[in-house]
Design a protein around this motif. Structure first.
Motif, PDB file in Angstrom:
ATOM      1  N   THR A 193      72.982  20.024  77.385  1.00 27.28           N
ATOM      2  CA  THR A 193      73.234  19.396  76.092  1.00 27.28           C
ATOM      3  C   THR A 193      73.621  17.945  76.353  1.00 27.28           C
ATOM      4  O   THR A 193      73.980  17.569  77.478  1.00 27.28           O
ATOM      5  N   TRP A 194      73.564  17.113  75.306  1.00 24.58           N
ATOM      6  CA  TRP A 194      73.682  15.668  75.504  1.00 24.58           C
ATOM      7  C   TRP A 194      74.685  15.021  74.555  1.00 24.58           C
ATOM      8  O   TRP A 194      74.548  13.862  74.175  1.00 24.58           O
ATOM      9  N   SER A 195      75.726  15.752  74.190  1.00 22.43           N
ATOM     10  CA  SER A 195      76.721  15.215  73.252  1.00 22.43           C
ATOM     11  C   SER A 195      77.394  13.972  73.802  1.00 22.43           C
ATOM     12  O   SER A 195      77.656  13.010  73.059  1.00 22.43           O
ATOM     13  N   PHE A 196      77.703  13.980  75.090  1.00 23.59           N
ATOM     14  CA  PHE A 196      78.361  12.816  75.701  1.00 23.59           C
ATOM     15  C   PHE A 196      77.482  11.572  75.583  1.00 23.59           C
ATOM     16  O   PHE A 196      77.954  10.501  75.196  1.00 23.59           O
ATOM     17  N   MET A 197      76.195  11.697  75.913  1.00 21.18           N
ATOM     18  CA  MET A 197      75.310  10.542  75.850  1.00 21.18           C
ATOM     19  C   MET A 197      75.142  10.064  74.408  1.00 21.18           C
ATOM     20  O   MET A 197      75.086   8.846  74.148  1.00 21.18           O
ATOM     21  N   ASP A 198      75.082  10.984  73.466  1.00 22.31           N
ATOM     22  CA  ASP A 198      74.960  10.595  72.063  1.00 22.31           C
ATOM     23  C   ASP A 198      76.186   9.817  71.610  1.00 22.31           C
ATOM     24  O   ASP A 198      76.074   8.791  70.922  1.00 22.31           O
ATOM     25  N   ALA A 199      77.365  10.295  71.993  1.00 23.87           N
ATOM     26  CA  ALA A 199      78.602   9.601  71.614  1.00 23.87           C
ATOM     27  C   ALA A 199      78.701   8.252  72.300  1.00 23.87           C
ATOM     28  O   ALA A 199      79.171   7.273  71.709  1.00 23.87           O
ATOM     29  N   LEU A 200      78.255   8.191  73.569  1.00 19.64           N
ATOM     30  CA  LEU A 200      78.284   6.921  74.305  1.00 19.64           C
ATOM     31  C   LEU A 200      77.366   5.901  73.648  1.00 19.64           C
ATOM     32  O   LEU A 200      77.720   4.717  73.522  1.00 19.64           O
ATOM     33  N   ALA A 201      76.190   6.339  73.231  1.00 19.47           N
ATOM     34  CA  ALA A 201      75.254   5.431  72.566  1.00 19.47           C
ATOM     35  C   ALA A 201      75.847   4.891  71.265  1.00 19.47           C
ATOM     36  O   ALA A 201      75.674   3.710  70.925  1.00 19.47           O
ATOM     37  N   GLN A 202      76.560   5.740  70.538  1.00 23.12           N
ATOM     38  CA  GLN A 202      77.180   5.316  69.287  1.00 23.12           C
ATOM     39  C   GLN A 202      78.190   4.199  69.515  1.00 23.12           C
ATOM     40  O   GLN A 202      78.377   3.315  68.680  1.00 23.12           O
ATOM     41  N   LEU A 203      78.813   4.235  70.707  1.00 25.25           N
ATOM     42  CA  LEU A 203      79.816   3.221  71.046  1.00 25.25           C
ATOM     43  C   LEU A 203      79.198   1.987  71.705  1.00 25.25           C
ATOM     44  O   LEU A 203      79.920   1.045  72.050  1.00 25.25           O
ATOM     45  N   GLY A 204      77.886   2.018  71.911  1.00 21.65           N
ATOM     46  CA  GLY A 204      77.223   0.877  72.543  1.00 21.65           C
ATOM     47  C   GLY A 204      77.333   0.865  74.050  1.00 21.65           C
ATOM     48  O   GLY A 204      77.159  -0.182  74.686  1.00 21.65           O
ATOM     49  N   GLY A 205      77.617   2.026  74.654  1.00 23.98           N
ATOM     50  CA  GLY A 205      77.746   2.089  76.112  1.00 23.98           C
ATOM     51  C   GLY A 205      76.402   2.131  76.823  1.00 23.98           C
ATOM     52  O   GLY A 205      75.340   2.173  76.199  1.00 23.98           O
ATOM     53  N   GLU A 206      76.452   2.122  78.154  1.00 23.35           N
ATOM     54  CA  GLU A 206      75.233   2.151  78.965  1.00 23.35           C
ATOM     55  C   GLU A 206      74.621   3.546  78.937  1.00 23.35           C
ATOM     56  O   GLU A 206      75.255   4.516  79.348  1.00 23.35           O
ATOM     57  N   THR A 207      73.386   3.608  78.498  1.00 26.10           N
ATOM     58  CA  THR A 207      72.719   4.905  78.377  1.00 26.10           C
ATOM     59  C   THR A 207      71.415   4.967  79.166  1.00 26.10           C
ATOM     60  O   THR A 207      70.634   5.909  79.003  1.00 26.10           O
ATOM     61  N   TRP A 208      71.193   4.018  80.051  1.00 24.49           N
ATOM     62  CA  TRP A 208      69.927   4.003  80.799  1.00 24.49           C
ATOM     63  C   TRP A 208      69.849   5.133  81.831  1.00 24.49           C
ATOM     64  O   TRP A 208      68.760   5.546  82.223  1.00 24.49           O
ATOM     65  N   PHE A 209      71.013   5.648  82.247  1.00 19.60           N
ATOM     66  CA  PHE A 209      71.054   6.770  83.198  1.00 19.60           C
ATOM     67  C   PHE A 209      71.672   7.953  82.482  1.00 19.60           C
ATOM     68  O   PHE A 209      72.863   7.960  82.167  1.00 19.60           O
ATOM     69  N   ASN A 210      70.860   8.972  82.210  1.00 19.84           N
ATOM     70  CA  ASN A 210      71.330  10.113  81.431  1.00 19.84           C
ATOM     71  C   ASN A 210      72.240  11.024  82.240  1.00 19.84           C
ATOM     72  O   ASN A 210      71.921  11.386  83.376  1.00 19.84           O
ATOM     73  N   LEU A 211      73.338  11.402  81.642  1.00 16.05           N
ATOM     74  CA  LEU A 211      74.267  12.375  82.218  1.00 16.05           C
ATOM     75  C   LEU A 211      74.470  13.487  81.193  1.00 16.05           C
ATOM     76  O   LEU A 211      75.119  13.291  80.170  1.00 16.05           O
ATOM     77  N   GLY A 212      73.892  14.638  81.472  1.00 15.27           N
ATOM     78  CA  GLY A 212      74.080  15.771  80.574  1.00 15.27           C
ATOM     79  C   GLY A 212      75.508  16.283  80.624  1.00 15.27           C
ATOM     80  O   GLY A 212      76.257  16.017  81.567  1.00 15.27           O
TER      81      GLY A 212
END
Length: 337
Positions: free
Chosen positions: A86-105
């Motif tokens: 699941t990718w809840s962490f990456m979704d929340a990080l993107a909402q905050l404008g964080g680095e999302t180029w490297f996916n961490l499930g």
């Protein structure tokens, strides 16, 4: 058989087979080997040149790919990461404008968090990897190539890039002009690896079908490793990651072309010259087998499922046994089928 006391725990026997392994392609053969060799008869040495710090976490992509694959936790579609992620962490990080180029499930993230705080608490990467393997129910011994930092750097037309920025961030787009392994000259190869390579009980060393330049070269760059492989009493067998001029997985052929190297199984065999005694290549490359500087085994080297991985593992070990029994460590050419 000798018994050693490793830094990662209690006593362990010398392994029968040592496998040098990178990411997805190498992990497939490592899985096959683990199904035909019981417990600590198999030692898998994982590349850590891909390791990097991201979001304050220590990420070990190749180590984790081997762990997840042997634990039957890997994503079957990608070969890396965890199944049912699941990718809840990456979704929340993107909402905050964080680095999302490297996916961490979310499941994968737990591995990185646990590893990072334990490293900061003073444990070695070897100790942590061994503990993860035990908790995942893996019988084979898995260890990083070194507990010291070695980082692959990619020289491109866009400058020198950290490996993951090139590989994941830029999707291997920039042309490669050179590669280096920062810190290798100061690093110490894993002592358990060096002991295993010197063991008289060793049956074979297998260089898995990983990218020679990105996954295996960092291991070979460690002081003493090439010499230990060249002097090993057991046959050293490499499996080609190139089939019919194409890479089975990843950017191997692209990088070879950009470095001015013919993208062929023959070029891979030449790259390992001086440290291997035998080379395994696919049936589609039969015509070059007789021209190689070492004995060649021709087989179906493309692994689609577990049965293929077990079959290739048996072929490789049988080839090593034949080379050992024939005492053909002199590098004479020839073809085995």
């Amino acid at each position: 058989m000798n018994t050693q006391v490793p830094s990662d725990g209690g006593p362990t026997r010398d392994p029968e087979v040592v496998a040098l392994c990178g990411g997805v392609g190498g992990a497939k053969l490592a899985l096959g080997l683990s199904h035909i060799l019981e417990g600590e008869r198999l030692m898998i040495v994982a590349n850590t040149g891909d390791d990097f710090e991201h979001l304050g976490l220590h990420i070990s992509p190749d180590v984790d790919t081997v762990l997840y694959t042997l634990a039957d936790l890997a994503n079957p579609e990608t070969g890396w990461g965890r199944r049912d992620e699941t990718w809840s962490f990456m979704d929340a990080l993107a909402q905050l404008g964080g680095e999302t180029w490297f996916n961490l499930g979310d499941r994968d993230l737990a591995t990185h968090v646990e590893r990072t705080w334990r490293l900061r608490a003073g444990e070695t990467l070897s100790e942590i990897v061994a503990d993860f393997a035990r908790k995942f129910g893996i019988a084979a011994r898995i260890l990083p190539m070194s507990d010291d930092p070695v980082r692959t750097r990619v020289e491109t037309d866009e400058g020198t890039l950290a490996f993951q920025r090139y590989f994941v961030g830029l999707k291997c787009g920039p042309a490669v002009r050179g590669l280096s392994y920062e810190g290798a000259e100061r690093a110490t190869a894993n002592p358990a690896l060096m002991r295993a390579l010197a063991s008289p009980d060793l049956r074979a060393v297998v260089i898995c079908p990983s990218n020679p330049y990105l996954s295996v070269a960092p291991i070979l760059s460690l002081p003493g490793v090439r010499e230990a492989l060249a002097n090993a009493t057991a046959p050293v067998i490499a499996v080609s990651p190139i089939v019919g001029g194409r890479a089975i997985k990843g950017p191997t052929a692209k990088i070879m072309g950009e470095l001015g190297v013919d993208a062929s199984a023959a070029s891979v065999a030449a790259y390992y010259a001086g440290i291997i005694d035998g080379f395994v290549l696919d049936n589609r490359d039969l015509e070059i087998a007789g021209s190689l500087p070492v004995r060649a085994m021709v087989t179906d080297a493309v692994m689609q499922d577990l049965s293929d991985r077990e079959m290739l593992a048996r072929v490789v070990l049988d080839f090593a046994d034949r080379l050992a029994s024939a005492r053909s460590r002199s590098g004479n050419g020839g073809v085995a089928q």
